[in-house]
Design an enzyme around this catalytic site. Structure first.
Site, PDB file in Angstrom:
ATOM      1  N   TYR A  72      -8.153  15.461  -8.660  1.00  0.00           N
ATOM      2  CA  TYR A  72      -7.283  14.633  -9.493  1.00  0.00           C
ATOM      3  C   TYR A  72      -6.270  15.496 -10.228  1.00  0.00           C
ATOM      4  CZ  TYR A  72      -5.838  11.128 -12.905  1.00  0.00           C
ATOM      5  OH  TYR A  72      -5.100  10.264 -13.669  1.00  0.00           O
ATOM      6  N   ASP A 126       0.854  -1.181   0.000  1.00  0.00           N
ATOM      7  CA  ASP A 126       0.000   0.000   0.000  1.00  0.00           C
ATOM      8  C   ASP A 126       0.892   1.234   0.000  1.00  0.00           C
ATOM      9  OD1 ASP A 126      -1.760   2.065   0.489  1.00  0.00           O
ATOM     10  OD2 ASP A 126      -2.617   1.206   2.320  1.00  0.00           O
TER      11      ASP A 126
END
Length: 250
Positions: free
Chosen positions: A146, A54
C-alpha cells in the site's frame, strides 16, 4: 468557493462511498455537475451521473469517459480517488497482489487521466486531484505494498504536473491521514478489540483523532477550484500533523 464550481463538470473515481462520496456531495452542493465512476454505484448521490466502471480495465475507463462527455459535454475536474488497501510486509504479499493493487492504485489513475486529458485540455479551469496517503510520506508497519502504491501516486502527481503544465491542466494530490471512513470501520470491526484499535489509530495522529471525510474533501476542493490556479505539483497533508510534527507525549 461558492460560485467557482457552478456548472463545472467533475469526475470522481471511487465516488459512490467514503471520501469520494463526500467530495461528490460537496461539489453537487456547490452547483457542479458530477459523474461518479465506481464498481458499485448503488449508493452514489442521485443528483449526479453514476457510471459503473473499473479503473483497472482500459476499455471500461474509456467507455465511462465517453459517457460522461456525451452527457455533460466536457470535463473540468478529475478526482482520482479510487483505491484499494493491502496489508503485510514484502515477505507475505505475493506477485498477484502486487499486480492487482498497483493496477488500481497507480495505473488506474494514469488510465483515467489519459482518457480524460483530451477534454481537460479544452477546459479553461482544468484540474486533476490525486488522492494519495500518509503512507506515501511515513513508514507504516505492515503496509509495504500500500505504501509503495501511494508513494508512486505522489511521484506520479509531480510528473503529471510537469507534463501537462503547458496544456493548462493543474495536477496536485492530497495525502490523508487515517480517516473515519466506512473502509476503516470495516478494518476496525475485524480487530480483536475494535475500540482499543480505534483509540490507537487516533492517538497516532498528533491532533488525537481520526481525520474526517469532510476535511479531506475540503482539501480536494481547494486544489480543484479555479481559485488555486497557481498551484500545481503540490501535495497537501490532511493528517492532524502526522507527516511533519513530532509531538512530546504529555
Amino acid at each position: 468557493m461558492t460560485s467557482e464550481f457552478i456548472d463545472r463538470v467533475a469526475i470522481i473515481t471511487g465516488g459512490a462511498s467514503g471520501i469520494g462520496a463526500e467530495v461528490a456531495r460537496q461539489l453537487l452542493d456547490l452547483g457542479a455537475r458530477v459523474a461518479v465512476l465506481d464498481l458499485h454505484v448503488e449508493s452514489a448521490d442521485p443528483r449526479g451521473l453514476a457510471i459503473s466502471a473499473d479503473v483497472s480495465d482500459s476499455a471500461s475507463v474509456q467507455a465511462a469517459i465517453a459517457e460522461v462527455v456525451a452527457q455533460y459535454g466536457g470535463i473540468d475536474i478529475l478526482v482520482n480517488n479510487a483505491g484499494i488497501g493491502a496489508q503485510g510486509s514484502v515477505e507475505v504479499v505475493d506477485d498477484a497482489e502486487w499486480a492487482r493493487v498497483l493496477s488500481v492504485n497507480v495505473t488506474g489513475m494514469a488510465r483515467v487521466a489519459s482518457a480524460a486529458l483530451p477534454w481537460l485540455r479544452a477546459s479553461p479551469t482544468a484540474s486533476i486531484v490525486n488522492v494519495a496517503s500518509i503512507a506515501a510520506t511515513a513508514g507504516l508497519p505492515q503496509r509495504a505494498l500500500y505504501s509503495a502504491s501511494k508513494g508512486a501516486v505522489l511521484a506520479l502527481t509531480r510528473a503529471m504536473a510537469a507534463d501537462h503544465l503547458a496544456d493548462g491542466v493543474r495536477v496536485n494530490c492530497v495525502n490523508p491521514g487515517t480517516a473515519d471512513t466506512p473502509w476503516v470501520g470495516r478494518l476496525l470491526a475485524t480487530a480483536p478489540d475494535p475500540d482499543a484499535e480505534r483509540a490507537a489509530l487516533a492517538a497516532r495522529q498528533p491532533h488525537g483523532r481520526l481525520v474526517s471525510m469532510g476535511e479531506i474533501a475540503q482539501a480536494i476542493l481547494y486544489f480543484a477550484s479555479p481559485g488555486a490556479g497557481s498551484t500545481t505539483g503540490a501535495s497537501l497533508a490532511v493528517d492532524g500533523g502526522m507527516q511533519n510534527l513530532r509531538m512530546r507525549t504529555p
